[in-house]
Design a protein around this motif. Structure first.
Motif, PDB file in Angstrom:
ATOM      1  N   PRO A  80      27.716  41.660  15.772  1.00 45.17           N
ATOM      2  CA  PRO A  80      26.737  40.950  15.713  1.00 45.17           C
ATOM      3  C   PRO A  80      26.835  39.399  15.887  1.00 45.17           C
ATOM      4  CG  PRO A  80      27.235  43.286  13.747  1.00 45.17           C
ATOM      5  CD  PRO A  80      28.921  42.222  14.311  1.00 45.17           C
ATOM      6  N   LEU A  81      27.014  38.708  14.940  1.00 47.01           N
ATOM      7  CA  LEU A  81      27.378  37.731  15.219  1.00 47.01           C
ATOM      8  C   LEU A  81      27.173  36.770  16.803  1.00 47.01           C
ATOM      9  CD1 LEU A  81      28.078  36.243  12.120  1.00 47.01           C
ATOM     10  CD2 LEU A  81      25.974  36.430  12.702  1.00 47.01           C
ATOM     11  N   GLY A 110      15.676  32.536   5.087  1.00 43.61           N
ATOM     12  CA  GLY A 110      17.065  33.022   4.783  1.00 43.61           C
ATOM     13  C   GLY A 110      18.218  31.748   5.518  1.00 43.61           C
ATOM     14  N   ALA A 111      17.036  32.304   7.074  1.00 46.29           N
ATOM     15  CA  ALA A 111      17.445  31.454   8.284  1.00 46.29           C
ATOM     16  C   ALA A 111      17.789  30.076   7.777  1.00 46.29           C
ATOM     17  CB  ALA A 111      17.012  31.236   9.787  1.00 46.29           C
ATOM     18  N   GLU A 112      17.287  29.185   6.436  1.00 49.36           N
ATOM     19  CA  GLU A 112      17.628  28.069   6.469  1.00 49.36           C
ATOM     20  C   GLU A 112      18.787  27.755   5.857  1.00 49.36           C
ATOM     21  OE1 GLU A 112      14.756  29.164   4.259  1.00 49.36           O
ATOM     22  OE2 GLU A 112      15.145  30.659   5.989  1.00 49.36           O
ATOM     23  N   LYS A 113      19.566  28.429   5.635  1.00 50.35           N
ATOM     24  CA  LYS A 113      20.526  28.320   5.061  1.00 50.35           C
ATOM     25  C   LYS A 113      22.043  28.015   5.757  1.00 50.35           C
ATOM     26  CE  LYS A 113      22.575  30.961   1.768  1.00 50.35           C
ATOM     27  NZ  LYS A 113      23.367  31.740   0.512  1.00 50.35           N
ATOM     28  N   ARG A 114      21.371  28.499   7.021  1.00 52.97           N
ATOM     29  CA  ARG A 114      22.376  28.222   8.185  1.00 52.97           C
ATOM     30  C   ARG A 114      23.483  29.230   8.498  1.00 52.97           C
ATOM     31  NH1 ARG A 114      18.297  27.626  10.669  1.00 52.97           N
ATOM     32  NH2 ARG A 114      17.832  25.297  11.254  1.00 52.97           N
ATOM     33  N   ARG A 115      24.789  29.591   7.186  1.00 52.42           N
ATOM     34  CA  ARG A 115      25.638  30.073   7.155  1.00 52.42           C
ATOM     35  C   ARG A 115      25.441  31.456   5.831  1.00 52.42           C
ATOM     36  NH1 ARG A 115      30.090  28.439  10.028  1.00 52.42           N
ATOM     37  NH2 ARG A 115      30.005  27.128  11.084  1.00 52.42           N
ATOM     38  N   GLY A 116      25.968  31.959   5.895  1.00 50.09           N
ATOM     39  CA  GLY A 116      26.436  32.424   4.590  1.00 50.09           C
ATOM     40  C   GLY A 116      25.273  34.049   4.146  1.00 50.09           C
ATOM     41  N   ALA A 117      24.906  34.240   5.520  1.00 47.06           N
ATOM     42  CA  ALA A 117      23.592  35.158   5.344  1.00 47.06           C
ATOM     43  C   ALA A 117      24.115  36.510   5.982  1.00 47.06           C
ATOM     44  CB  ALA A 117      22.012  34.224   5.137  1.00 47.06           C
ATOM     45  N   GLY A 118      24.954  36.408   6.463  1.00 53.30           N
ATOM     46  CA  GLY A 118      25.171  37.237   7.089  1.00 53.30           C
ATOM     47  C   GLY A 118      24.394  37.636   8.737  1.00 53.30           C
ATOM     48  N   GLU A 119      24.184  38.386   9.122  1.00 54.99           N
ATOM     49  CA  GLU A 119      22.971  38.885  10.251  1.00 54.99           C
ATOM     50  C   GLU A 119      22.227  37.301  10.644  1.00 54.99           C
ATOM     51  OE1 GLU A 119      20.559  42.491  12.878  1.00 54.99           O
ATOM     52  OE2 GLU A 119      22.431  42.532  12.147  1.00 54.99           O
ATOM     53  N   ILE A 120      21.436  36.934   9.378  1.00 55.92           N
ATOM     54  CA  ILE A 120      20.463  36.080   9.662  1.00 55.92           C
ATOM     55  C   ILE A 120      21.331  34.632  10.133  1.00 55.92           C
ATOM     56  CG2 ILE A 120      18.809  34.664   8.287  1.00 55.92           C
ATOM     57  CD1 ILE A 120      18.435  37.102   6.463  1.00 55.92           C
ATOM     58  N   VAL A 247      29.204  45.293   9.096  1.00 56.69           N
ATOM     59  CA  VAL A 247      29.655  45.198   7.627  1.00 56.69           C
ATOM     60  C   VAL A 247      29.176  44.022   6.819  1.00 56.69           C
ATOM     61  CG1 VAL A 247      30.259  45.777   5.543  1.00 56.69           C
ATOM     62  CG2 VAL A 247      30.650  48.065   7.463  1.00 56.69           C
ATOM     63  N   ASP A 248      29.603  42.905   7.629  1.00 54.34           N
ATOM     64  CA  ASP A 248      29.207  42.158   6.806  1.00 54.34           C
ATOM     65  C   ASP A 248      27.941  41.477   7.101  1.00 54.34           C
ATOM     66  OD1 ASP A 248      31.932  41.984   5.536  1.00 54.34           O
ATOM     67  OD2 ASP A 248      33.652  40.499   6.980  1.00 54.34           O
ATOM     68  N   LEU A 257      21.445  36.326  -0.327  1.00 52.56           N
ATOM     69  CA  LEU A 257      19.831  35.970  -0.321  1.00 52.56           C
ATOM     70  C   LEU A 257      19.277  36.318  -1.512  1.00 52.56           C
ATOM     71  CD1 LEU A 257      18.328  36.637   2.453  1.00 52.56           C
ATOM     72  CD2 LEU A 257      19.393  34.266   2.540  1.00 52.56           C
ATOM     73  N   ARG A 258      20.755  36.358  -2.770  1.00 54.66           N
ATOM     74  CA  ARG A 258      20.362  37.536  -4.320  1.00 54.66           C
ATOM     75  C   ARG A 258      20.439  36.068  -4.911  1.00 54.66           C
ATOM     76  NH1 ARG A 258      25.242  41.812  -4.450  1.00 54.66           N
ATOM     77  NH2 ARG A 258      26.564  40.378  -4.548  1.00 54.66           N
ATOM     78  N   GLU A 259      21.367  35.003  -5.038  1.00 52.08           N
ATOM     79  CA  GLU A 259      21.910  34.479  -6.118  1.00 52.08           C
ATOM     80  C   GLU A 259      21.238  32.983  -5.729  1.00 52.08           C
ATOM     81  OE1 GLU A 259      23.988  35.147  -8.573  1.00 52.08           O
ATOM     82  OE2 GLU A 259      24.668  37.393  -7.288  1.00 52.08           O
ATOM     83  N   GLY A 260      19.980  32.927  -6.449  1.00 52.77           N
ATOM     84  CA  GLY A 260      18.948  31.788  -6.578  1.00 52.77           C
ATOM     85  C   GLY A 260      18.931  31.336  -5.450  1.00 52.77           C
TER      86      GLY A 260
END
Length: 289
Positions: A80-81, A110-120, A247-248, A257-260
């Motif tokens: 997907p990425l 979640g896009a503001e994280k830039r990395r670590g949010a899967g498909e986002i 799956v990732d 997006l669940r940890e803080g």
């Protein structure tokens, strides 16, 4: 002003195109399968059959466009990425080569994280690609779509929805039609320029426990939300035939997006939209159950 709209039959596009028509605009509709547009709408729009992953085709289709509503098409392949990167290349080249002055991009919380949010992360890549152009850009950072519940009809009918986030973890939930209305106001307004992020958070933050209670009350079906282990979710997705990368990408949208995590844009009059989950469930979800 020539306005183009991508994914016109998607959850947001199916509302956005008629809104623009009612506003007196004849939009250019870019669709892989234009024949899926409602027949009554086809006479009110101009259509081009285009694959958004085909960069040359997108550039050709958007010649003469002043403003575009861009939605990255849902990835269908094993990576997907990688597909999101292709879509980002398409819109960035189209904007640059055709001198498209304004873009409203359907992104996500979640896009503001830039990395670590899967498909986002794929949406984040498109944000960055657009920010590198000379266009005026608004990124719509949308909450969790009510319509995602339509993919879980079997689980809802069975009485249990399984998730990998804590069931008491609140997050923004939003109706696709409300996103379309925000998008239309941005597309039609001449009062902004530069780079903007517009959050679209729905009427309130909801936990999965609250969602289950609201859906149960609106449908008359008993429903509970159950948190399951990450590995259990991954096994189920693999069993359904998804690749490791798929799956990732899917699970990462929850685990990332669940940890803080707190959205960059706070809830305010600007980010709050009116349609409640109860109203949407009664009108849209209930007839399907």
């Amino acid at each position: 002003m020539r306005i183009a709209v991508t994914t016109p039959t998607g959850h947001v596009g199916r509302h956005l195109v008629p809104i623009l028509v009612r506003a007196g605009v004849r939009p250019l509709v870019l669709a892989r399968r234009p024949e899926k547009l409602p027949a009554r709408l086809r006479a009110e729009v101009d259509t081009v059959a285009v694959d958004q992953f085909d960069t040359d085709a997108v550039v050709q289709a958007t010649a003469g466009v002043d403003t575009i509503y861009w939605v990255d098409p849902p990835p269908a392949g094993d990576d997907p990425l990688a597909e999101y990167r292709r879509a980002a290349t398409s819109i960035a080249r189209a904007v640059t080569e055709n001198g498209i002055g304004r873009v409203v991009f359907q992104s996500s919380v979640g896009a503001e994280k830039r990395r670590g949010a899967g498909e986002i992360d794929g949406l984040a890549a498109t944000e960055l690609a657009l920010d590198d152009t000379d266009a005026d850009v608004t990124h719509l950072r949308c909450g969790y779509f009510f319509s995602n519940l339509e993919y879980q009809l079997d689980m809802i009918a069975s009485g249990s929805v399984q998730v990998i986030v804590p069931v008491d973890h609140p997050m923004p939930w939003v109706a696709p039609r409300d996103i379309a209305e925000v998008a239309a106001t941005r597309l039609l307004s001449s009062e902004w320029s530069g780079r903007h992020v517009q959050a679209v958070h729905g009427p309130s933050d909801l936990t999965w426990k609250q969602v289950a209670e609201i859906v149960s009350a609106a449908t008359g079906l008993p429903l509970r939300a159950e948190q399951i282990a990450d590995d259990e979710m991954r096994r189920g997705l693999h069993a359904a035939g998804l690749s490791d990368a798929q799956v990732d990408a899917m699970t990462g949208m929850s685990t990332g997006l669940r940890e803080g995590f707190v959205p960059e844009q706070p809830r305010s009059i600007r980010s709050t939209t009116p349609t409640t989950l109860a109203a949407w469930t009664y009108d849209v979800l209930r007839p399907q159950l």
